[in-house]
Design an enzyme around this catalytic site. Sequence first.
Site, PDB file in Angstrom:
ATOM      1  N   TYR A 243      -0.337   9.844   6.573  1.00 38.92           N
ATOM      2  CA  TYR A 243       0.932   9.520   5.897  1.00 38.92           C
ATOM      3  C   TYR A 243       1.552  10.692   5.146  1.00 38.92           C
ATOM      4  O   TYR A 243       2.658  10.561   4.612  1.00 38.92           O
ATOM      5  CB  TYR A 243       0.712   8.336   4.939  1.00 38.92           C
ATOM      6  CG  TYR A 243       0.272   7.079   5.669  1.00 38.92           C
ATOM      7  CD1 TYR A 243       1.104   6.474   6.610  1.00 38.92           C
ATOM      8  CD2 TYR A 243      -0.978   6.506   5.441  1.00 38.92           C
ATOM      9  CE1 TYR A 243       0.701   5.336   7.294  1.00 38.92           C
ATOM     10  CE2 TYR A 243      -1.387   5.368   6.117  1.00 38.92           C
ATOM     11  CZ  TYR A 243      -0.540   4.786   7.049  1.00 38.92           C
ATOM     12  OH  TYR A 243      -0.937   3.669   7.724  1.00 38.92           O
TER      13      TYR A 243
ATOM     14  N   GLU B 125      14.499   0.294  10.649  1.00 40.52           N
ATOM     15  CA  GLU B 125      13.048   0.198  10.439  1.00 40.52           C
ATOM     16  C   GLU B 125      12.477   1.619  10.370  1.00 40.52           C
ATOM     17  O   GLU B 125      12.748   2.444  11.247  1.00 40.52           O
ATOM     18  CB  GLU B 125      12.425  -0.565  11.614  1.00 40.52           C
ATOM     19  CG  GLU B 125      10.910  -0.641  11.553  1.00 40.52           C
ATOM     20  CD  GLU B 125      10.303  -1.434  12.706  1.00 40.52           C
ATOM     21  OE1 GLU B 125      11.062  -1.931  13.581  1.00 40.52           O
ATOM     22  OE2 GLU B 125       9.071  -1.539  12.747  1.00 40.52           O
TER      23      GLU B 125
ATOM     24  N   ASN C 289       0.795  -1.231   0.000  1.00 40.50           N
ATOM     25  CA  ASN C 289       0.000   0.000   0.000  1.00 40.50           C
ATOM     26  C   ASN C 289       0.827   1.281   0.000  1.00 40.50           C
ATOM     27  O   ASN C 289       0.272   2.376  -0.114  1.00 40.50           O
ATOM     28  CB  ASN C 289      -1.015   0.021   1.161  1.00 40.50           C
ATOM     29  CG  ASN C 289      -1.990  -1.135   1.075  1.00 40.50           C
ATOM     30  OD1 ASN C 289      -2.620  -1.306   0.038  1.00 40.50           O
ATOM     31  ND2 ASN C 289      -2.105  -1.933   2.121  1.00 40.50           N
TER      32      ASN C 289
ATOM     33  N   ASN D 100      10.539  -0.188   5.357  1.00 41.78           N
ATOM     34  CA  ASN D 100       9.197   0.128   5.854  1.00 41.78           C
ATOM     35  C   ASN D 100       8.332  -1.024   5.369  1.00 41.78           C
ATOM     36  O   ASN D 100       7.869  -1.025   4.222  1.00 41.78           O
ATOM     37  CB  ASN D 100       8.695   1.466   5.313  1.00 41.78           C
ATOM     38  CG  ASN D 100       7.321   1.814   5.866  1.00 41.78           C
ATOM     39  OD1 ASN D 100       6.674   0.982   6.512  1.00 41.78           O
ATOM     40  ND2 ASN D 100       6.866   3.031   5.628  1.00 41.78           N
TER      41      ASN D 100
ATOM     42  N   ALA E  59       2.148  -2.849   6.585  1.00 39.42           N
ATOM     43  CA  ALA E  59       1.314  -3.733   7.417  1.00 39.42           C
ATOM     44  C   ALA E  59       2.023  -5.046   7.759  1.00 39.42           C
ATOM     45  O   ALA E  59       1.754  -5.644   8.809  1.00 39.42           O
ATOM     46  CB  ALA E  59      -0.006  -4.008   6.712  1.00 39.42           C
TER      47      ALA E  59
END
Length: 152
Positions: A23, A99, A11, A74, A77
């Site tokens: 975002y 991360e 996504n 990244n 989800a």
Amino acid sequence: MADVLILNGPNLNMLGLREPEIYGRDTLADIEALCRGRARALGFAIDFRQSNHEGELVTWIQQARGQVRGLIINAAAYTHTSVAIHDALRLLDGVPIIEVHLSDPKTREPFRHVSYVEPLAAKVIAGQGANGYVLALEHLSGLLSGKDRVRL
Ligand code: DQA
């Protein structure tokens, strides 16, 4: 392969359209351009990729083994669900993993509070928007130049 592999999960190809209040308005192409600019200044060659498929991300991580000096991820989800990505990251044998999240998942819904990437990450950068990727590159640069000094 590049010095630094930057992986983006599901996504994130929809950034710009996707919940901009969470975002931001930058597209993934904008973020890639930001990373390319900073990486050039830091002297890194980067490979910047996105996939909506868990297995493809796993394959790319496997292929990076022994080929890259650092990984920025990244996992979107999959951060909160993927033992497969966790296991693939374990194959990287000491290559620093950063991360990144645009938002801060720990302050959002409880299902976002767990990260399967975090136990393997040298650093977690969350809640800084697109600039988090730049901070990740800078952190990696510090870690890698520290390593070079030790080797000398
Ligand atoms: C995200 C946070 C995740 O919880 C979410 O599933 C995403 C994006 C972030 O960058 O803030 O897709 O990784």
